[in-house]
Write an enzyme that holds these catalytic residues in place. Structure first.
Site, mmCIF file in Angstrom:
data_model
loop_
_atom_site.group_PDB
_atom_site.id
_atom_site.type_symbol
_atom_site.label_atom_id
_atom_site.label_comp_id
_atom_site.label_asym_id
_atom_site.label_seq_id
_atom_site.Cartn_x
_atom_site.Cartn_y
_atom_site.Cartn_z
ATOM 1 C CG ASP A 25 -2.355 0.090 0.950
ATOM 2 O OD1 ASP A 25 -2.776 1.145 0.442
ATOM 3 O OD2 ASP A 25 -3.066 -0.890 1.213
ATOM 4 C CD GLU A 38 -9.479 3.379 -1.631
ATOM 5 O OE1 GLU A 38 -10.369 2.934 -0.890
ATOM 6 O OE2 GLU A 38 -8.643 4.200 -1.246
ATOM 7 C CG ASP A 77 -5.431 4.839 1.012
ATOM 8 O OD1 ASP A 77 -6.212 3.886 1.164
ATOM 9 O OD2 ASP A 77 -5.530 5.914 1.636
ATOM 10 C CG HIS A 106 -9.030 -2.914 4.405
ATOM 11 N ND1 HIS A 106 -8.893 -2.831 3.038
ATOM 12 C CD2 HIS A 106 -8.694 -1.701 4.879
ATOM 13 C CE1 HIS A 106 -8.486 -1.624 2.704
ATOM 14 N NE2 HIS A 106 -8.351 -0.910 3.811
ATOM 15 C CG ASP A 107 -11.740 0.237 3.583
ATOM 16 O OD1 ASP A 107 -11.240 0.301 4.719
ATOM 17 O OD2 ASP A 107 -11.180 0.681 2.561
HETATM 18 C C1 NOJ Z 1 -8.988 3.720 1.988
HETATM 19 C C2 NOJ Z 1 -8.520 2.600 2.847
HETATM 20 O O1 NOJ Z 1 -8.873 1.398 2.217
HETATM 21 C C3 NOJ Z 1 -9.173 2.783 4.190
HETATM 22 O O2 NOJ Z 1 -8.963 1.680 5.028
HETATM 23 C C4 NOJ Z 1 -8.641 4.038 4.793
HETATM 24 O O3 NOJ Z 1 -9.324 4.304 6.000
HETATM 25 C C5 NOJ Z 1 -8.827 5.225 3.855
HETATM 26 N N1 NOJ Z 1 -8.460 4.933 2.515
HETATM 27 C C6 NOJ Z 1 -7.985 6.377 4.308
HETATM 28 O O4 NOJ Z 1 -6.631 6.086 4.093
#
Ligand code: NOJ
Ligand code: MG
Length: 551
Positions: free
Chosen positions: A107, A266, A211, A328-329
């Protein structure tokens, strides 16, 4: 067995042919008994991932961090947090992965740092500090109001600005107030963040998952979000031209390294057509996540729409799709599908059976679409989210359930031995006594074995890996498609309903008018109910069944 890990089928870049596996380090495996997963823990299970057959790992952040966002708040991009180990552990992990033919991407968090990063500590110390312009500072509006109406992620009532008492200005943060946004208009920021990429590329990583990459450009006027979308977190809206210029520089840097390194972005924007622009003309991201499928219910029409939108937006640009069911989100897909109305109405045992059947069906879908699939650790076990009691909730964004530790075996500690009085940082998922790696590996009929078979099949089939994709005309409730490359061909039929459905095996259902039904003369290669494999397809799909057919 045909080609596998590390041996792509064709000259196409490896990341078009790879199956990725996301590791969330806190929750994957623990080597030192502190109840928090770490790099040595990951390394100790690499052989299990090679056995599963995935080709590449995406490892979520393990950098030095105060952990207010569990590592997405970085205070040193070039150091490993002591919780996870040290740089030697990282080098050892990378070397072991490479020895097994596994690629590793990591990441990169370029939109924001931690508020404890020395850059920000300096920036907020004085308006004239050397790092002041590395972040986004503005005066407030009259009446003590923040500079604009942007809303932060997670807490929809929170502005994406925090007032800094000492220096009397507001700083921007699209996420938590502990995650100040970097100012990419400042050339020194660009240099510093490029340097971070080089640091890890020089160490040998195969690429990055970037990210919130669409956040690195901001409209210089920082205008209010307009009425209809005001109130949506600004990170889901931010889309400005300058970001594309910056991405081209990042891409050139990465492509300057030998060995086909990759950057997967992302781009958390909900229109696939907009996400597609972040591939540029093969000069920005190599791959971008596409999020609508991560939120699509388990139903035929929403899935057909997601597929048509993705291919429709990407193919004209020659951009390669990605597919994600869980990360994971967000709640795991099995959990999401269970909460849907269709299953809530069922009695307990029917519901459990249908839930498992749908997790298997989703595995076939994910691994037979055209585009690079990303598995999230534990989905190969069919894991559900953990139920987190109020006193153990730790994430500001409410995402603990999908971050539960991976159960490695059926023992009381599930392969997470801890010192007396120490518990893993989150509770285990439900059913861990039998739904764990060890027990499922012993059981050829488990979902884990299904994932393994599907990955192996994908690897030896040019059609499944790189072939064309054509939707088929199918009865209501069934999604059907064909994958073809030269003389290799597969047909997938997915019954999204809880009822059996007849699918014509002859007739004129082929969308391209070739006169054959979607399943004419086909043999069942994989069936998620296990029945009929190796036999001619009889045209009947049981409730929630998926079949993978070949001529
Ligand atoms: C996306 C990430 O996947 C998430 O876990 C994070 O909280 C936010 N970006 C901020 O970095
Ligand atoms: Mg540990």
């Amino acid at each position: 067995m045909g080609p596998r890990t590390g041996e792509p089928l064709t000259a196409a870049p490896w990341w078009k042919q790879a199956v990725f596996y996301q590791i969330y380090p806190r929750s994957f495996a623990d080597s030192d008994g502190d109840g928090i997963g770490d790099l040595a823990g990951i390394r100790s299970h690499l052989a299990d991932l090679a056995w599963l057959g995935v080709d590449a790992l995406w490892v979520s952040p393990f950098y030095r961090s105060p952990m207010t966002d569990f590592g997405y708040d970085v205070s040193d991009y070039c150091a490993v947090d002591p919780l996870f180990g040290n740089l030697d552990d990282f080098d050892a992990l990378l070397a072991s992965a490479h020895a097994l033919g596994l690629k590793v991407i990591i990441d990169w968090v370029p939109n924001h740092t931690s508020d404890r990063h020395p850059w920000f500590v300096d920036a907020r110390s004085d308006r004239s500090s050397g790092h002041r312009n590395w972040y986004v500072w503005r005066d407030g509006r009259p009446g003590g109001e923040p500079p604009n109406n942007w809303v932060a992620a997670f807490d929809l009532s929170a502005p994406s600005w925090t007032f800094d008492e000492l220096t009397g200005q507001w700083y921007l943060h699209l996420f938590e107030s502990t995650q100040p946004d970097l100012n990419w208009d400042e050339p020194a920021v660009v240099d510093a963040m490029h340097e971070v990429l080089r640091f890890w590329l020089d160490r040998g990583v195969d690429g990055f998952r970037a990210d919130v990459i669409h956040g690195i450009g901001k409209d210089p006027d920082l205008p209010d979000d307009p009425g209809p979308v005001a109130g949506i977190p600004h990170c889901a809206l931010n889309d400005v031209p300058v970001t594309h210029e910056r991405l081209r520089d990042i891409r050139a840097l990465i492509d300057g390294y030998p060995g086909d390194r990759v950057i997967v972005g992302e781009v958390f924007l909900l229109s696939t057509a907009t996400v597609a622009t972040y591939y540029g003309h093969d000069d920005e991201l190599h791959l971008a996540f596409n999020f609508p499928p991560l939120f699509a219910p388990w139903q035929q029409h929403p899935w057909t729409d997601c597929i048509e939108q993705a291919y429709g937006a990407l193919e004209p640009r020659d951009a390669w799709p990605t597919w994600v069911l869980s990360n994971h989100d967000n709640p795991r897909h099995r959990t999401r599908y269970d909460f849907a109305a269709a299953l809530r109405r069922e009695d307990e045992s029917t519901r459990a059976a249908r839930s498992e059947a749908r997790a298997r069906a989703a595995a076939v879908l994910l691994l037979t679409l055209r585009g690079t699939p990303f598995l999230y650790q534990g989905e190969e076990l069919g894991l559900l989210d953990a139920v987190i009691p109020a006193e153990r909730r730790v994430d500001p964004g409410g995402r603990d359930g999908c971050r539960a530790p991976i159960p490695w075996d059926g023992a009381a500690d599930h392969g997470w031995p801890t010192a007396a009085g120490v518990e893993p940082w989150l509770p285990f998922p439900p059913e861990s006594d039998h739904r764990n790696h060890h027990d499922q590996r012993d059981d050829n009929g488990s979902i884990l074995h299904l994932y393994r078979r599907l990955i192996a099949l994908r690897h030896r089939s040019p059609a499944l890996t790189l072939g064309a994709f054509d939707l088929l005309e199918t009865p209501e409730g069934v999604l059907g498609y064909r994958r073809t490359l030269d003389d290799d061909a597969y047909t997938v039929l997915i019954n999204f309903t809880g009822e059996g459905v007849a699918v014509h095996t002859t007739g004129t259902m082929g969308r391209h008018g070739d006169g054959s039904g979607p399943a004419a003369g086909m043999r069942v290669e994989v069936s998620t109910t296990g029945s009929g494999e190796g036999q001619a397809f009889d045209g009947w799909l049981a409730a929630d069944q998926v079949v993978l057919l070949r001529p």
